[in-house]
Design an enzyme around this catalytic site. Structure first.
Site, mmCIF file in Angstrom:
data_model
loop_
_atom_site.group_PDB
_atom_site.id
_atom_site.type_symbol
_atom_site.label_atom_id
_atom_site.label_comp_id
_atom_site.label_asym_id
_atom_site.label_seq_id
_atom_site.Cartn_x
_atom_site.Cartn_y
_atom_site.Cartn_z
ATOM 1 N N LYS A 1 14.448 1.876 5.909
ATOM 2 C CA LYS A 1 13.507 1.605 4.789
ATOM 3 C C LYS A 1 12.981 2.924 4.253
ATOM 4 C CE LYS A 1 10.026 -1.452 3.190
ATOM 5 N NZ LYS A 1 9.911 -0.873 1.826
ATOM 6 N N ARG B 1 -8.347 -11.317 14.798
ATOM 7 C CA ARG B 1 -8.502 -10.022 14.147
ATOM 8 C C ARG B 1 -8.701 -8.932 15.176
ATOM 9 N NH1 ARG B 1 -11.613 -11.159 8.404
ATOM 10 N NH2 ARG B 1 -10.054 -12.597 7.618
ATOM 11 N N HIS C 1 -15.459 -4.223 3.934
ATOM 12 C CA HIS C 1 -14.358 -4.642 3.052
ATOM 13 C C HIS C 1 -13.919 -6.043 3.423
ATOM 14 C CE1 HIS C 1 -10.498 -5.055 1.161
ATOM 15 N NE2 HIS C 1 -9.927 -5.171 2.336
ATOM 16 N N ASP D 1 7.424 6.803 8.126
ATOM 17 C CA ASP D 1 7.476 5.426 8.615
ATOM 18 C C ASP D 1 8.304 5.413 9.899
ATOM 19 O OD1 ASP D 1 6.975 2.495 6.886
ATOM 20 O OD2 ASP D 1 8.065 2.468 8.799
ATOM 21 N N ASP E 1 -11.988 -4.333 -3.703
ATOM 22 C CA ASP E 1 -12.928 -5.455 -3.937
ATOM 23 C C ASP E 1 -13.658 -5.216 -5.267
ATOM 24 O OD1 ASP E 1 -12.716 -4.361 -1.159
ATOM 25 O OD2 ASP E 1 -13.691 -6.182 -0.564
ATOM 26 N N ARG F 1 -11.448 -5.616 -8.372
ATOM 27 C CA ARG F 1 -11.237 -7.040 -8.703
ATOM 28 C C ARG F 1 -12.503 -7.613 -9.324
ATOM 29 N NH1 ARG F 1 -8.024 -8.359 -3.176
ATOM 30 N NH2 ARG F 1 -5.900 -8.180 -3.996
ATOM 31 N N THR G 1 -0.287 -7.960 -1.029
ATOM 32 C CA THR G 1 -0.851 -7.402 -2.271
ATOM 33 C C THR G 1 -0.371 -5.961 -2.379
ATOM 34 O OG1 THR G 1 -2.800 -6.871 -0.960
ATOM 35 C CG2 THR G 1 -2.931 -8.810 -2.364
HETATM 36 N N1 LIG Z 1 -7.881 -1.888 2.374
HETATM 37 C C1 LIG Z 1 -7.403 -2.734 1.462
HETATM 38 O O1 LIG Z 1 -8.027 -3.057 0.439
HETATM 39 C C2 LIG Z 1 -6.027 -3.306 1.700
HETATM 40 C C3 LIG Z 1 -5.379 -4.051 0.701
HETATM 41 C C4 LIG Z 1 -4.079 -4.517 0.973
HETATM 42 C C5 LIG Z 1 -3.475 -4.256 2.207
HETATM 43 N N2 LIG Z 1 -4.167 -3.545 3.141
HETATM 44 C C6 LIG Z 1 -3.601 -3.222 4.446
HETATM 45 O O2 LIG Z 1 -2.582 -2.247 4.304
HETATM 46 C C7 LIG Z 1 -1.724 -2.337 5.440
HETATM 47 C C8 LIG Z 1 -0.287 -2.301 4.978
HETATM 48 O O3 LIG Z 1 -0.028 -3.485 4.248
HETATM 49 P P1 LIG Z 1 1.496 -3.709 3.767
HETATM 50 O O4 LIG Z 1 1.534 -4.983 2.972
HETATM 51 O O5 LIG Z 1 2.006 -2.441 3.166
HETATM 52 O O6 LIG Z 1 2.238 -3.938 5.173
HETATM 53 P P2 LIG Z 1 3.803 -3.725 5.468
HETATM 54 O O7 LIG Z 1 4.093 -4.436 6.743
HETATM 55 O O8 LIG Z 1 4.585 -4.035 4.237
HETATM 56 O O9 LIG Z 1 3.934 -2.135 5.694
HETATM 57 C C9 LIG Z 1 3.452 -1.532 6.837
HETATM 58 C C10 LIG Z 1 4.402 -0.367 7.118
HETATM 59 O O10 LIG Z 1 3.876 0.385 8.227
HETATM 60 C C11 LIG Z 1 5.000 0.837 8.952
HETATM 61 N N3 LIG Z 1 4.587 1.284 10.294
HETATM 62 C C12 LIG Z 1 4.327 0.513 11.372
HETATM 63 N N4 LIG Z 1 4.029 1.295 12.432
HETATM 64 C C13 LIG Z 1 4.094 2.602 11.997
HETATM 65 C C14 LIG Z 1 3.892 3.863 12.595
HETATM 66 N N5 LIG Z 1 3.567 3.976 13.899
HETATM 67 N N6 LIG Z 1 4.034 4.979 11.838
HETATM 68 C C15 LIG Z 1 4.376 4.877 10.543
HETATM 69 N N7 LIG Z 1 4.589 3.708 9.893
HETATM 70 C C16 LIG Z 1 4.441 2.587 10.628
HETATM 71 C C17 LIG Z 1 5.953 -0.344 8.978
HETATM 72 O O11 LIG Z 1 7.271 0.062 9.317
HETATM 73 C C18 LIG Z 1 5.824 -0.827 7.520
HETATM 74 O O12 LIG Z 1 6.792 -0.220 6.694
HETATM 75 C C19 LIG Z 1 -2.115 -3.621 6.193
HETATM 76 O O13 LIG Z 1 -2.961 -3.278 7.270
HETATM 77 C C20 LIG Z 1 -2.915 -4.383 5.136
HETATM 78 O O14 LIG Z 1 -3.860 -5.279 5.693
HETATM 79 C C21 LIG Z 1 -5.418 -3.057 2.911
HETATM 80 O O1 LIG Z 2 -5.837 -8.273 -1.020
HETATM 81 C C1 LIG Z 2 -5.782 -8.126 0.218
HETATM 82 N N1 LIG Z 2 -4.690 -8.472 0.950
HETATM 83 C C2 LIG Z 2 -4.775 -8.526 2.399
HETATM 84 C C3 LIG Z 2 -3.419 -8.613 2.993
HETATM 85 C C4 LIG Z 2 -2.361 -7.846 2.569
HETATM 86 C C5 LIG Z 2 -1.196 -8.052 3.280
HETATM 87 S S1 LIG Z 2 -1.438 -9.233 4.457
HETATM 88 C C6 LIG Z 2 -3.096 -9.434 4.013
HETATM 89 C C7 LIG Z 2 -5.610 -9.710 2.808
HETATM 90 C C8 LIG Z 2 -5.727 -10.819 1.977
HETATM 91 C C9 LIG Z 2 -6.525 -11.868 2.417
HETATM 92 C C10 LIG Z 2 -7.181 -11.768 3.639
HETATM 93 C C11 LIG Z 2 -6.999 -10.615 4.411
HETATM 94 N N2 LIG Z 2 -7.651 -10.517 5.609
HETATM 95 C C12 LIG Z 2 -7.460 -9.530 6.550
HETATM 96 C C13 LIG Z 2 -8.575 -9.160 7.274
HETATM 97 C C14 LIG Z 2 -8.445 -8.225 8.295
HETATM 98 C C15 LIG Z 2 -7.213 -7.666 8.547
HETATM 99 F F1 LIG Z 2 -7.088 -6.760 9.552
HETATM 100 C C16 LIG Z 2 -6.094 -8.000 7.809
HETATM 101 C C17 LIG Z 2 -6.215 -8.936 6.787
HETATM 102 N N3 LIG Z 2 -6.215 -9.584 3.980
HETATM 103 C C18 LIG Z 2 -5.420 -7.262 2.886
HETATM 104 C C19 LIG Z 2 -6.710 -7.024 2.167
HETATM 105 O O2 LIG Z 2 -7.654 -6.333 2.794
HETATM 106 C C20 LIG Z 2 -6.855 -7.438 0.868
HETATM 107 S S2 LIG Z 2 -8.302 -7.124 -0.019
HETATM 108 C C21 LIG Z 2 -9.389 -8.459 0.422
HETATM 109 C C22 LIG Z 2 -9.130 -9.285 1.520
HETATM 110 C C23 LIG Z 2 -10.030 -10.328 1.806
HETATM 111 C C24 LIG Z 2 -11.151 -10.537 0.996
HETATM 112 C C25 LIG Z 2 -11.394 -9.718 -0.098
HETATM 113 C C26 LIG Z 2 -10.499 -8.674 -0.376
HETATM 114 CL CL1 LIG Z 2 -10.802 -7.631 -1.743
#
Ligand SMILES: NC(=O)c1ccc[n+]([C@@H]2O[C@H](COP(=O)([O-])OP(=O)(O)OC[C@H]3O[C@@H](n4cnc5c(N)ncnc54)[C@H](O)[C@@H]3O)[C@@H](O)[C@H]2O)c1
Ligand SMILES: O=C1N[C@](c2ccsc2)(c2cccc(Nc3ccc(F)cc3)n2)CC(O)=C1Sc1ccccc1Cl
Length: 332
Positions: free
Chosen positions: A56, A105, A192, A51, A165, A168, A247
């Protein structure tokens, strides 16, 4: 003086070829939920955390190390650069810039593209044989970005895609029918998030296609019921965010299940974001979209020839076009 009298020929050093190492980039809500689940399930021998937030990072490493008495023995390391990530079998990327309120976005994507440009190349250099599993959003486009920046073959770069997705979706179907979600096979594919595609024909419960299951259980089959459940998959993501601000647990378990399938060469099928070119009439460009894919120690082993209705295939192609339009704006 060692605690143990050595046994002739037994070396305390494990051969490195037998060590399973996972790097988790980003120790935020998602990264730490993934790391904690991998640790609890004993999926890896080593976990390397990365990180940019130094305090942290060290705090999370120490806090996990302090749980050692209750967990399978796992070496946990942390580094702000990539020194500890060398030789990783799997690199999970959750690093991401947080979406600023009102931020488009595309702007968020540009910031995450800049972030990936700094993160992916050194990770690939330290672990040239690794598999990338991208979780950061927008996950489908960022998986494409990681593929391009790493120069890896497409089988070794995937995104968590619609794995969350679909989990869920399985929960909501099981809840609606009073079943165990592990007995509900259901795939959401495509992009997604908000525009995902539910494969109705793929839904089966204990091997029984859900449509005939509902008829046998005298549960009035209403396509709109399943459509409502698919809509609730999207709504629940927003509900969790509005209630807790992020989440973590579901994405943590879903990504850990991918890590286990890959590293234990389970050859299970998961909906993950893969290079979809050539499947279901997706021919132009190089879009990454989720399809049911067989995963194992060499990454994506194959994509299932799931039968799609014309409507499902059309939705998938529309998603591919949307992804390609966004990818075209990246200039990579
Ligand atoms: N694909 C999915 O289904 C899904 C679901 C939930 C969240 N997400 C995504 O996951 C990502 C993280 O979510 P989160 O809630 O953990 O966010 P967060 O802000 O809690 O954590 C992100 C972390 O990335 C670190 N970071 C930033 N720049 C960095 C770098 N250059 N190198 C290393 N670490 C770095 C930050 O310091 C932070 O600790 C978000 O993009 C969120 O949208 C995806
Ligand atoms: O469970 C989530 N939480 C997130 C989230 C987590 C931390 S902040 C936002 C979420 C929740 C709701 C919307 C949303 N939209 C989004 C779209 C593009 C991006 F680049 C970032 C976020 N993202 C990130 C994410 O991808 C999910 S799954 C999800 C989101 C939207 C619709 C269906 C599903 Cl299954």
């Amino acid at each position: 003086q060692s605690f143990f009298k050595p046994i002739q020929g037994a070396s305390p050093q494990s051969p490195t070829s037998q060590i399973t190492k996972i790097t988790v980039v980003g120790v935020g809500n998602v990264g730490m939920a993934i790391a904690q689940t991998i640790l609890t399930q004993g999926i890896a021998d080593e976990i390397a955390l990365v990180d940019v937030n130094v305090d942290k990072l060290r705090g999370e490493m120490l806090d996990l190390q302090h749980a050692a008495a209750f967990l399978p023995r796992t070496k946990i390391s942390a580094s702000i650069d990539y020194s500890n990530t060398t030789g990783s079998d799997l690199v999970i990327v959750t690093a991401g810039a947080r979406q600023i309120t009102g931020e488009s976005r595309l702007n968020l994507l540009q910031r995450n593209l800049a972030l990936f440009s700094k993160v992916i190349p050194p990770l690939a250099a330290k672990s040239p044989d690794t598999i990338f599993l991208i979780v950061s959003n927008p996950v489908d486009v960022l998986t494409y970005v990681a593929w391009k920046l790493s120069g890896f073959p497409s089988n070794r770069v995937m995104g968590s895609g619609t794995n969350l997705d679909s989990s869920r979706f399985r929960f909501l179907i099981a809840d609606h029918l009073d079943l165990n979600a592990q007995d509900v096979q259901a795939y959401i594919v495509g992009e997604h998030g908000d525009s995902s595609v539910a494969l109705w024909s793929s839904i089966s419960v204990g091997g029984v296609p859900i449509l005939s299951f509902l008829e046998r259980q005298q549960i009035a089959y209403e396509k709109q019921t399943l459509e409502k459940i698919h809509k609730k998959v999207v709504e629940s993501a927003y509900e969790v965010i509005s209630l807790k601000g992020y989440t973590s647990w579901a994405i943590g378990y879903s990504v850990a299940s991918l890590a286990r399938t890959i590293l234990r060469d389970q050859r299970s099928i998961h909906p993950v974001s893969v290079l979809a070119k050539g499947f279901h009439g997706i021919d132009g460009g190089e879009p990454f979209l989720s399809l049911p894919a067989q995963l194992g120690r060499n990454g994506v082993l194959g994509v299932t020839n799931v039968n799609l209705t014309e409507e499902e295939a059309t939705q998938l192609r529309v998603s591919a076009r949307t992804i390609l339009e966004v990818q075209a704006q990246l200039g990579i």
